[in-house]
Motif scaffolding. Structure first.
Motif, PDB file in Angstrom:
ATOM      1  N   LEU A 145       0.824  -1.209   0.000  1.00  0.00           N
ATOM      2  CA  LEU A 145       0.000   0.000   0.000  1.00  0.00           C
ATOM      3  C   LEU A 145       0.860   1.263   0.000  1.00  0.00           C
ATOM      4  CD1 LEU A 145      -2.863  -1.016   2.476  1.00  0.00           C
ATOM      5  CD2 LEU A 145      -2.909  -0.996  -0.033  1.00  0.00           C
ATOM      6  N   VAL A 146       1.951   1.247   0.759  1.00  0.00           N
ATOM      7  CA  VAL A 146       2.882   2.381   0.718  1.00  0.00           C
ATOM      8  C   VAL A 146       3.474   2.516  -0.684  1.00  0.00           C
ATOM      9  CG1 VAL A 146       5.092   3.259   1.563  1.00  0.00           C
ATOM     10  CG2 VAL A 146       3.420   2.348   3.175  1.00  0.00           C
ATOM     11  N   GLY A 147       3.783   1.375  -1.303  1.00  0.00           N
ATOM     12  CA  GLY A 147       4.287   1.398  -2.674  1.00  0.00           C
ATOM     13  C   GLY A 147       3.288   2.018  -3.629  1.00  0.00           C
ATOM     14  N   LEU A 148       2.007   1.700  -3.467  1.00  0.00           N
ATOM     15  CA  LEU A 148       0.966   2.298  -4.305  1.00  0.00           C
ATOM     16  C   LEU A 148       0.970   3.813  -4.189  1.00  0.00           C
ATOM     17  CD1 LEU A 148      -1.909  -0.233  -3.686  1.00  0.00           C
ATOM     18  CD2 LEU A 148      -1.377   0.699  -5.942  1.00  0.00           C
ATOM     19  N   LEU A 149       1.115   4.317  -2.959  1.00  0.00           N
ATOM     20  CA  LEU A 149       1.127   5.770  -2.752  1.00  0.00           C
ATOM     21  C   LEU A 149       2.366   6.407  -3.368  1.00  0.00           C
ATOM     22  CD1 LEU A 149      -0.163   5.962   0.941  1.00  0.00           C
ATOM     23  CD2 LEU A 149      -1.437   6.443  -1.165  1.00  0.00           C
ATOM     24  N   LEU A 150       3.521   5.761  -3.193  1.00  0.00           N
ATOM     25  CA  LEU A 150       4.764   6.305  -3.756  1.00  0.00           C
ATOM     26  C   LEU A 150       4.700   6.355  -5.278  1.00  0.00           C
ATOM     27  CD1 LEU A 150       7.463   4.557  -1.528  1.00  0.00           C
ATOM     28  CD2 LEU A 150       6.806   6.975  -1.492  1.00  0.00           C
ATOM     29  N   ILE A 151       4.221   5.279  -5.880  1.00  0.00           N
ATOM     30  CA  ILE A 151       4.135   5.230  -7.342  1.00  0.00           C
ATOM     31  C   ILE A 151       3.086   6.210  -7.844  1.00  0.00           C
ATOM     32  CG2 ILE A 151       3.614   3.762  -9.325  1.00  0.00           C
ATOM     33  CD1 ILE A 151       6.311   3.226  -7.844  1.00  0.00           C
ATOM     34  N   PHE A 313       5.658   1.299 -15.580  1.00  0.00           N
ATOM     35  CA  PHE A 313       4.373   0.804 -16.083  1.00  0.00           C
ATOM     36  C   PHE A 313       3.236   1.757 -15.723  1.00  0.00           C
ATOM     37  CE2 PHE A 313       6.253  -3.507 -16.623  1.00  0.00           C
ATOM     38  CZ  PHE A 313       5.783  -3.744 -17.904  1.00  0.00           C
ATOM     39  N   HIS A 314       3.311   2.363 -14.537  1.00  0.00           N
ATOM     40  CA  HIS A 314       2.276   3.319 -14.119  1.00  0.00           C
ATOM     41  C   HIS A 314       2.198   4.490 -15.098  1.00  0.00           C
ATOM     42  CE1 HIS A 314      -0.299   5.518 -11.308  1.00  0.00           C
ATOM     43  NE2 HIS A 314       0.520   6.563 -11.402  1.00  0.00           N
ATOM     44  N   ASN A 315       3.338   5.024 -15.481  1.00  0.00           N
ATOM     45  CA  ASN A 315       3.353   6.131 -16.439  1.00  0.00           C
ATOM     46  C   ASN A 315       2.804   5.717 -17.793  1.00  0.00           C
ATOM     47  OD1 ASN A 315       4.511   8.716 -15.365  1.00  0.00           O
ATOM     48  ND2 ASN A 315       6.143   7.352 -14.719  1.00  0.00           N
ATOM     49  N   THR A 352      -4.211   4.150  -9.555  1.00  0.00           N
ATOM     50  CA  THR A 352      -3.782   3.851  -8.193  1.00  0.00           C
ATOM     51  C   THR A 352      -4.924   3.259  -7.375  1.00  0.00           C
ATOM     52  OG1 THR A 352      -2.136   5.625  -8.256  1.00  0.00           O
ATOM     53  CG2 THR A 352      -2.805   4.843  -6.083  1.00  0.00           C
ATOM     54  N   VAL A 353      -6.123   3.820  -7.536  1.00  0.00           N
ATOM     55  CA  VAL A 353      -7.292   3.288  -6.834  1.00  0.00           C
ATOM     56  C   VAL A 353      -7.582   1.859  -7.289  1.00  0.00           C
ATOM     57  CG1 VAL A 353      -9.792   3.539  -6.547  1.00  0.00           C
ATOM     58  CG2 VAL A 353      -8.303   5.549  -6.403  1.00  0.00           C
ATOM     59  N   LEU A 354      -7.514   1.618  -8.606  1.00  0.00           N
ATOM     60  CA  LEU A 354      -7.724   0.266  -9.120  1.00  0.00           C
ATOM     61  C   LEU A 354      -6.712  -0.699  -8.523  1.00  0.00           C
ATOM     62  CD1 LEU A 354      -9.027  -1.775 -11.062  1.00  0.00           C
ATOM     63  CD2 LEU A 354      -7.431  -0.987 -12.823  1.00  0.00           C
ATOM     64  N   GLY A 355      -5.436  -0.290  -8.477  1.00  0.00           N
ATOM     65  CA  GLY A 355      -4.406  -1.136  -7.889  1.00  0.00           C
ATOM     66  C   GLY A 355      -4.693  -1.449  -6.435  1.00  0.00           C
ATOM     67  N   ALA A 356      -5.145  -0.446  -5.682  1.00  0.00           N
ATOM     68  CA  ALA A 356      -5.452  -0.659  -4.267  1.00  0.00           C
ATOM     69  C   ALA A 356      -6.608  -1.644  -4.103  1.00  0.00           C
ATOM     70  CB  ALA A 356      -5.785   0.675  -3.606  1.00  0.00           C
ATOM     71  N   VAL A 357      -7.623  -1.517  -4.956  1.00  0.00           N
ATOM     72  CA  VAL A 357      -8.773  -2.431  -4.880  1.00  0.00           C
ATOM     73  C   VAL A 357      -8.335  -3.878  -5.125  1.00  0.00           C
ATOM     74  CG1 VAL A 357     -10.931  -3.092  -6.032  1.00  0.00           C
ATOM     75  CG2 VAL A 357     -10.490  -0.687  -5.464  1.00  0.00           C
ATOM     76  N   VAL A 358      -7.503  -4.091  -6.153  1.00  0.00           N
ATOM     77  CA  VAL A 358      -7.052  -5.447  -6.477  1.00  0.00           C
ATOM     78  C   VAL A 358      -6.172  -5.997  -5.359  1.00  0.00           C
ATOM     79  CG1 VAL A 358      -5.694  -6.851  -8.078  1.00  0.00           C
ATOM     80  CG2 VAL A 358      -7.224  -5.074  -8.959  1.00  0.00           C
ATOM     81  N   VAL A 359      -5.226  -5.193  -4.872  1.00  0.00           N
ATOM     82  CA  VAL A 359      -4.325  -5.649  -3.806  1.00  0.00           C
ATOM     83  C   VAL A 359      -5.120  -5.994  -2.551  1.00  0.00           C
ATOM     84  CG1 VAL A 359      -2.511  -4.903  -2.213  1.00  0.00           C
ATOM     85  CG2 VAL A 359      -2.288  -4.443  -4.656  1.00  0.00           C
ATOM     86  N   LEU A 360      -6.042  -5.116  -2.154  1.00  0.00           N
ATOM     87  CA  LEU A 360      -6.842  -5.379  -0.962  1.00  0.00           C
ATOM     88  C   LEU A 360      -7.756  -6.584  -1.162  1.00  0.00           C
ATOM     89  CD1 LEU A 360      -7.733  -1.713   0.043  1.00  0.00           C
ATOM     90  CD2 LEU A 360      -6.295  -3.309   1.340  1.00  0.00           C
ATOM     91  N   GLY A 361      -8.250  -6.775  -2.386  1.00  0.00           N
ATOM     92  CA  GLY A 361      -9.086  -7.933  -2.668  1.00  0.00           C
ATOM     93  C   GLY A 361      -8.338  -9.241  -2.488  1.00  0.00           C
ATOM     94  N   PHE A 362      -7.111  -9.309  -3.007  1.00  0.00           N
ATOM     95  CA  PHE A 362      -6.305 -10.525  -2.833  1.00  0.00           C
ATOM     96  C   PHE A 362      -5.963 -10.737  -1.366  1.00  0.00           C
ATOM     97  CE2 PHE A 362      -5.981 -10.608  -7.353  1.00  0.00           C
ATOM     98  CZ  PHE A 362      -5.554 -11.879  -7.704  1.00  0.00           C
TER      99      PHE A 362
END
Length: 498
Positions: A145-151, A313-315, A352-362
């Motif tokens: 999650l910290v990585g998601l915020l940094l990216i 990849f984010h960019n 970033t929100v999509l990434g957080a949803v997938v990470v939290l889902g797993f």
């Protein structure tokens, strides 16, 4: 009553991406960083050696040559197609709008899969590093999650900020591998240096097919050079140069580093070492030839390597989202550009929100961050990008048959046809060896393989809906920018051979 001047009444011009920001080196940093050379070498190359023997380095050279052939036609077309849609714009010009819209959806899903799954790798890599250096265990979810915020912050900032950051991180991760190579070469390896890895009897073995599957996967994301066309200096030259630099560097560097680690143990002993501890092969080598401090640095730089890949990849995803929003396929809000940083920040926030949803889902499902979040999300993304490369290779000769040009037949026909055959072979190798990538059951692997063609079919259905319900969006899909008037506005399917 206050007087309002015409300047005060005029609306502020809409913010745009920052043109002329990126040179050849900057774009190359983005695409090489996306490949994560240190992570690929330390984490995957030992498996390639274990499966293919000492001939594994040649597999990376073969993959590099294949993708260089693909780049010949790809970069020739980049001089003619100025759309920000990259892959899907190329495919639309050659194969028609329905296929292009299917490719657009496939690109969006593929690039997201390649990035979001890697947050699981970030969590496990950080766990391994902290445990190796301090003997402490940390949970993976907060790290991801910290990585998601940094990216997310890195994507929010300007593109030149990202280029400078990736330049530093890339120098760090490649530098530690160069340090390992220097130590091995100076000491002459375990039993002297040998060129047996490139001898036909060691390359032409049954395990080479598995090595090639890993090798092609190691180049994923190299084609994203064209995504940065709108921000490149002299894009007609910068984009092709960056593509060749990225492919050439990765192919030669991968082959060289794998050969070096084989020399570190010796041709006869490296297989046993890889079988005993594949994850520790590179750490053991650098400890022996450089020192334990270098192994500690390698642990740290693997984390920065993963972060660099995520940012690259984010960019790329943000710019695909921006392009599709400008097309009218995605919500217009995703096309907003930050007035100061000149970044597609709304698309970045959405990603970033999509990434957080997938990470939290797993995490909520109790999934393993490596075996499931990384491998189950990353693998279909990889297959999707391979499929896009194949479609782009097919599109090149189709496009050049329909427009006037001065490109040679080698670039417009010969190289793309060869690339089509080689890329189709690569896809077959990856699909038939998918169990090596996922370690999952047959049912799971089947689902992962089917996802990409299913997404493409959904894209074809979306194209049909757009043609009926939103004909203007459909007709203007992947059109050239207003200032580019030398390209045809109507795109047809590739005509049948005469």
């Amino acid at each position: 009553m206050p007087v309002t001047t015409s300047e005060e009444r005029s609306p502020a011009p809409a913010a745009t991406l920052r043109p002329g920001s990126l040179g050849t080196a900057d774009i190359a940093f983005f695409v090489v960083s996306a490949a994560a050379p240190l992570t690929v070498m330390a984490g995957v190359a030992p498996l390639a050696v274990l499966l293919g023997g000492i001939g594994a380095p040649a597999g990376y050279l073969i993959a590099g040559v294949t993708l260089a052939v693909f780049a010949v036609g790809f970069t020739a077309m980049s001089r003619h197609v100025r759309s920000g849609g990259a892959f899907y714009a190329y495919i639309t010009r050659g194969l028609g709008r329905p296929v292009g819209i299917g490719a657009a959806l496939l690109a969006l899903i593929g690039y997201n899969g390649m990035e979001i799954g890697v947050y699981g790798l970030l969590g496990t890599a950080t766990q391994d590093t902290v445990h190796a250096l301090f003997g402490t265990d940390v949970p993976w979810l907060p790290v991801s999650l910290v990585g998601l915020l940094l990216i997310g912050y890195g994507g929010y900032r300007s593109i030149d900020f990202g280029a400078k950051l990736l330049g530093v991180l890339l120098v760090a991760e490649t530098g530690i591998l160069v340090l390992l190579a220097g130590g091995v070469l100076l000491k002459g390896g375990a039993h002297g240096l040998s060129g047996a890895s490139f001898a036909p009897e060691h390359v032409l073995v049954p395990g080479t097919a598995a090595v090639l599957a890993f090798a092609f996967a190691a180049f994923t994301g190299f084609e994203s050079t064209v995504i940065y066309r709108r921000e490149a200096r002299d894009p007609e030259r910068t984009v092709p140069r960056a593509t060749y630099v990225a492919v050439g560097f990765l192919g030669l560097f991968y082959a060289f580093v794998v050969w070096v680690v084989i020399q570190a143990f010796g041709d006869a002993e490296v297989m046993k070492a890889a079988a005993t501890d594949p994850g520790g092969l590179f750490f053991s080598a650098i400890t022996t030839y450089v020192g334990g401090w270098a192994a500690d640095l390698m642990h740290v730089f693997i984390i920065t390597s993963v972060l660099a890949s995520l940012l690259a990849f984010h960019n790329a995803i943000n710019r695909y989202g921006l392009a599709l929003a400008e097309e009218g396929v995605l919500p217009r809000a995703l096309g907003r550009i930050h007035p100061r940083h000149r970044s597609p920040y709304v698309a970045g926030i959405a990603q970033t929100v999509l990434g957080a949803v997938v990470v939290l889902g797993f995490w909520a499902a109790g999934a393993d961050p490596y075996d499931q979040l990384l491998l189950w999300v990353n693998t279909p993304g990889m297959i999707g990008l391979f499929a896009l490369q194949l479609l782009a290779a097919i599109a090149v000769p189709c496009y050049f048959r329909k427009v006037s040009h001065q490109e040679g037949v080698l670039r417009t026909v010969v190289a793309p046809v060869i690339a089509t055959v080689l890329l189709a072979t690569a896809i077959v190798l990856v699909v038939t060896h998918i169990d090596l990538f996922t370690g999952a059951s047959t049912t799971v692997n089947t689902v992962l393989i089917v996802l990409s063609p299913a997404v493409f079919v959904i894209g074809l259905a979306v194209a049909g809906w757009l043609r009926r319900a939103r004909p203007r969006v459909y007709q203007n899909f992947a059109a050239e920018p207003v200032e580019a008037t030398d390209q045809p506005k109507e795109f047809r399917r590739c005509p049948p051979p005469s």
